[in-house]
Design an enzyme around this catalytic site. Structure first.
Site, PDB file in Angstrom:
ATOM      1  N   HIS A  88      26.394  14.229  17.730  1.00  0.00           N
ATOM      2  CA  HIS A  88      25.999  14.076  19.468  1.00  0.00           C
ATOM      3  C   HIS A  88      25.005  13.101  19.869  1.00  0.00           C
ATOM      4  O   HIS A  88      24.514  13.320  20.779  1.00  0.00           O
ATOM      5  CB  HIS A  88      25.668  15.375  19.598  1.00  0.00           C
ATOM      6  CG  HIS A  88      26.860  16.688  19.124  1.00  0.00           C
ATOM      7  ND1 HIS A  88      27.799  17.129  20.161  1.00  0.00           N
ATOM      8  CD2 HIS A  88      26.999  17.451  18.359  1.00  0.00           C
ATOM      9  CE1 HIS A  88      28.767  17.754  19.761  1.00  0.00           C
ATOM     10  NE2 HIS A  88      28.194  18.107  18.538  1.00  0.00           N
ATOM     11  N   ASN A 161      31.111  23.548  22.133  1.00  0.00           N
ATOM     12  CA  ASN A 161      32.154  22.484  22.104  1.00  0.00           C
ATOM     13  C   ASN A 161      33.003  22.495  23.217  1.00  0.00           C
ATOM     14  O   ASN A 161      33.095  23.769  23.802  1.00  0.00           O
ATOM     15  CB  ASN A 161      32.647  21.976  20.802  1.00  0.00           C
ATOM     16  CG  ASN A 161      31.564  21.284  19.939  1.00  0.00           C
ATOM     17  OD1 ASN A 161      30.782  20.878  20.476  1.00  0.00           O
ATOM     18  ND2 ASN A 161      31.848  21.880  18.710  1.00  0.00           N
ATOM     19  N   TYR A 375      19.624  23.150  13.465  1.00  0.00           N
ATOM     20  CA  TYR A 375      19.186  22.685  14.639  1.00  0.00           C
ATOM     21  C   TYR A 375      17.819  22.873  15.135  1.00  0.00           C
ATOM     22  O   TYR A 375      17.235  22.079  16.028  1.00  0.00           O
ATOM     23  CB  TYR A 375      20.093  23.398  15.924  1.00  0.00           C
ATOM     24  CG  TYR A 375      21.524  23.033  15.961  1.00  0.00           C
ATOM     25  CD1 TYR A 375      22.301  23.054  14.974  1.00  0.00           C
ATOM     26  CD2 TYR A 375      21.904  22.641  17.289  1.00  0.00           C
ATOM     27  CE1 TYR A 375      23.685  22.606  14.917  1.00  0.00           C
ATOM     28  CE2 TYR A 375      23.330  21.997  17.426  1.00  0.00           C
ATOM     29  CZ  TYR A 375      24.170  22.024  16.225  1.00  0.00           C
ATOM     30  OH  TYR A 375      25.511  21.652  16.192  1.00  0.00           O
TER      31      TYR A 375
END
Length: 705
Positions: A88, A161, A375
């Site tokens: 990303h 997404n 993350y």
């Protein structure tokens, strides 16, 4: 005593068109602070006298190391970049708000879902997955749809997404799938493309990816705009209410302007004409006040409902079809403000799936569990410090207090004696069992095993369901995409292996792709852990065309005009576009514009060479009879028409444009999507008709892949 040298005279006046400046000894320009103009300073606050020249020993001598202004400027420039995201990397962020429609207190104690009409600040980052930060917007790829909502109980990051499933079931495979789709390590290409051996080798050896592959090979992976795509939370989460009762939940963002994608040939040409197509589209929409909106829908269900499925609701490669479990709208997301600084906000924003407020909890989805670690972990390398939450874009907007301290670039430094708890000094903060996050007390049992549940083993049934849910044009696009991608694979056995998987999904699809690849004999269908179910019904909710818009609102009309263009017809078109809440651009042979038949001089938005028809949702041809004789000899004008026709777009034209239609080779192919415009009534009718966006019945005749 030696004579004090005088400074070089850099005060000779100079004018560059509309800019006044002074000219230095070498002819360089100096803009001098005068009046209220701020004085340029160093990072330490020292005023700068000359920002055009470094300090030298003589006018042609070596640069001197004592020049601290030069050293500071270059030092900072050398360290401006931070590591881009490993996935990303290319993204675009927008500010907005989330507004709750109704109280969900029966399902969750999350504060933002308690009071109808309450608005909560939000930041959204859209992105591609595989490409680097400088790649093009319209790659065939998954799109990230990450939403940070600044609730009164801390930040909630719904890191989703535009596709509701993923390639893998377990986070331990995440490095492998990403390594495979990235440029191959011995050659560092292809960029932002999955059409290469490494990716398809991995996919062909990973049957769990088959459902996702159907989505990625569909038009979902080449959206017309961020504004026209759905978003999904992908995983199953939990809502937990004040009574500690749990309800499973899946999140869906649904665009109010409907779904829309482009076709592959169009995407390739858009990437050449405007690599920033999606960014520019969002920027222009926000700047013009056409704020995009999505409804947040949820699917709510309990364990008894989940137990009825043959698949596992913890499997991120599966969906619950909306026809089986309808979605419920619970709020809306409105984007209404661009960042003031791209780096400070869009680049430095840190999304983490672990960021959930009290009342929203995790399921045991193994991909989600791994993302909760990854993350958080990635932010340290990318942002350089555990204090990334001090950055304004990441900081909560609610009051917050904790005893975390120090570290690189700490911008929030507590004062006082206490930096631990429990303590005897009567100072907070203190924990709160009532207000704090309480993990749902689900019962867990079983031995430690590296094993996957058998309920995860059906890899083909939902892939088939997705394919049969598509309209004939969408099915053609999937077959064409698979053929194109696999044609770029240099290793024949990988192509054959993929066709074997496709035969399990849909025999007709597998054979069509196999024949298009030139396979002399079809392979046997791949061994399947679970046989493909043939009884799953099509789900219209999975089709873009069936969920497309009914109006042209939010779209853009390209009007190709020349000197002598019908001024009244042009005015009528513009009025119809504005009534439809759409946008338009005028394209002319020269960007300086054209003179219409009524004598008005009109500036163009684009010159013809820079405004191909791929940038527009529909086009109109408004040449004059005199100008069209020159226009028909211009290759870009012929391409403008031919591409619009080949991409199944609506084409409006004045009678004078017929010679251009003839030279573009479509005069004998005109259909219901090529409409002659004569007056205001026909212009208004045209704007109504083009709300359908495409004339898909034309596609078989143009044979464009």
């Amino acid at each position: 005593m030696a004579k004090k040298p005088s400074a070089p005279n850099n005060t000779k006046p100079a004018t560059i068109h509309d800019q006044k400046a002074t000219r230095g000894n070498g002819g360089e320009l100096h803009q001098i602070a005068e009046g209220d103009t701020p004085v340029l300073t160093t990072a330490q606050g020292g005023p700068v006298a000359d920002d055009q020249n470094s300090l030298r020993a003589g006018e042609r001598g070596p640069t001197l190391i004592e020049d601290f202004h030069f050293r500071e400027k270059i030092f900072h420039f050398d360290h401006e970049r931070i590591p881009e995201r490993v996935v990303h990397a290319r993204g675009y962020g927008v500010h907005g708000f989330f507004e709750t429609y109704e109280s969900l207190a029966a399902y969750t104690r999350a504060d933002l879902f308690q009071r109808p009409g309450e608005r909560t600040p939000a930041f959204v980052r859209f992105s591609t997955v595989a490409g680097s930060k400088g790649s093009f917007d319209l790659a065939r790829d998954v799109r990230g749809f990450a939403v940070k909502i600044y609730t009164k109980e801390g930040n909630w990051d719904l890191v989703g997404n535009n596709i509701p499933v993923f390639f893998i079931q377990d986070a331990i495979k995440f490095p492998d799938v990403i390594h495979s789709v990235k440029p191959e390590p011995d050659r560092e290409f292809p960029q932002a493309q999955s059409a290469h051996d490494n990716f398809w080798d991995f996919i062909s050896l990973t049957p769990e990816s088959m459902h996702m592959i159907m989505w990625v090979m569909s038009d979902r992976a080449i959206p017309r705009s961020f504004r026209f795509m759905e978003g999904f939370g992908v995983h199953t989460f939990r809502f937990v209410n004040a009574k500690d009762e749990s309800t499973f939940v899946k999140f869906h963002w649904k665009p109010k302007l409907g779904l829309q994608s482009v076709v592959w040939n169009e995407a390739v040409k858009i990437n050449g004409a405007d690599p920033d197509f999606h960014r520019r589209d969002m920027w222009q929409a926000i700047q013009s006040g056409n704020f995009p909106e999505w409804d947040l829908h949820v699917q709510l269900f309990d364990q008894d409902f989940a137990d009825k499925f043959d698949f596992d609701i913890l499997d991120p490669t599966k969906i619950i079809p909306e026809e089986v479990l309808p979605t419920k709208p619970v709020g809306r997301l409105v984007l209404d403000r661009m960042p003031e600084n791209f780096f400070a906000e869009t680049e430095q924003v840190a999304f983490m799936t672990q960021n959930v407020p009290p009342g929203i909890d995790f399921s045991d989805d193994p991909l989600l569990q791994g993302r909760n670690f990854s993350y958080l972990d990635t932010q340290l390398k990318r942002l350089g410090s555990p204090n990334f939450t001090h950055l304004p874009i990441n900081a909560p907007k609610c009051p917050f207090q904790h005893f975390q301290q120090d570290g690189h670039m700490a911008m929030r430094n507590p004062v006082g004696r206490v930096n631990y708890q429990p303590n005897s000094w009567g100072e907070g903060p203190r924990e709160s069992p009532m207000k704090g996050f309480r993990h749902f007390p689900s019962e867990e049992q079983g031995p430690k095993l590296r094993i996957r549940a058998e309920s995860f083993a059906d890899h083909y049934s939902q892939a088939r369901q997705f394919f049969i849910s598509q309209t004939p044009p969408e099915q053609r696009h999937i077959a064409d995409a698979l053929t194109f991608e696999l044609s770029k694979v240099e290793t024949p056995v990988i192509r054959e292996r993929m066709v074997a998987h496709l035969l399990n999904i849909d025999e007709t699809l597998g054979k069509k792709v196999g024949h298009a690849l030139g396979l002399e004999t079809m392979p046997k269908p791949a061994d399947a852990a679970v046989a493909t179910r043939q009884d799953l019904d099509p789900s219209p909710a999975l089709s873009i065309i069936q969920r497309g818009p009914k109006r042209f609102e939010g779209r853009k009309l390209g009007i190709l005009a020349t000197d002598g263009a019908d001024g009244a017809l042009l005015d009528a078109l513009i009025a119809a576009v504005e009534k439809e809440k759409a946008a338009f651009e005028l394209i002319a042979p020269k960007v300086g514009g054209f003179t219409a038949s009524d004598g008005k001089r009109i500036a163009a938005h684009q010159m013809l060479d820079g405004g191909p028809s791929v940038l527009y949702d529909a086009v109109v041809l408004l040449p004059s009879a005199e100008a069209v004789t020159d226009l028909i000899d211009v290759a870009t004008a012929r391409d403008f028409v031919a591409d619009a026709f080949a991409h199944c777009k609506y084409i409006g034209y004045a009678g004078a444009a017929v010679p251009l239609l003839e030279r573009a080779g479509i005069a004998e192919l005109l259909d219901e999507g090529t409409i002659e415009l004569t007056d205001a009534a026909s212009a208004a009718a045209f704007l109504t008709e083009i709300g359908k966006l495409r004339v898909w019945g034309r596609e078989p005749s143009v044979k464009l892949k």
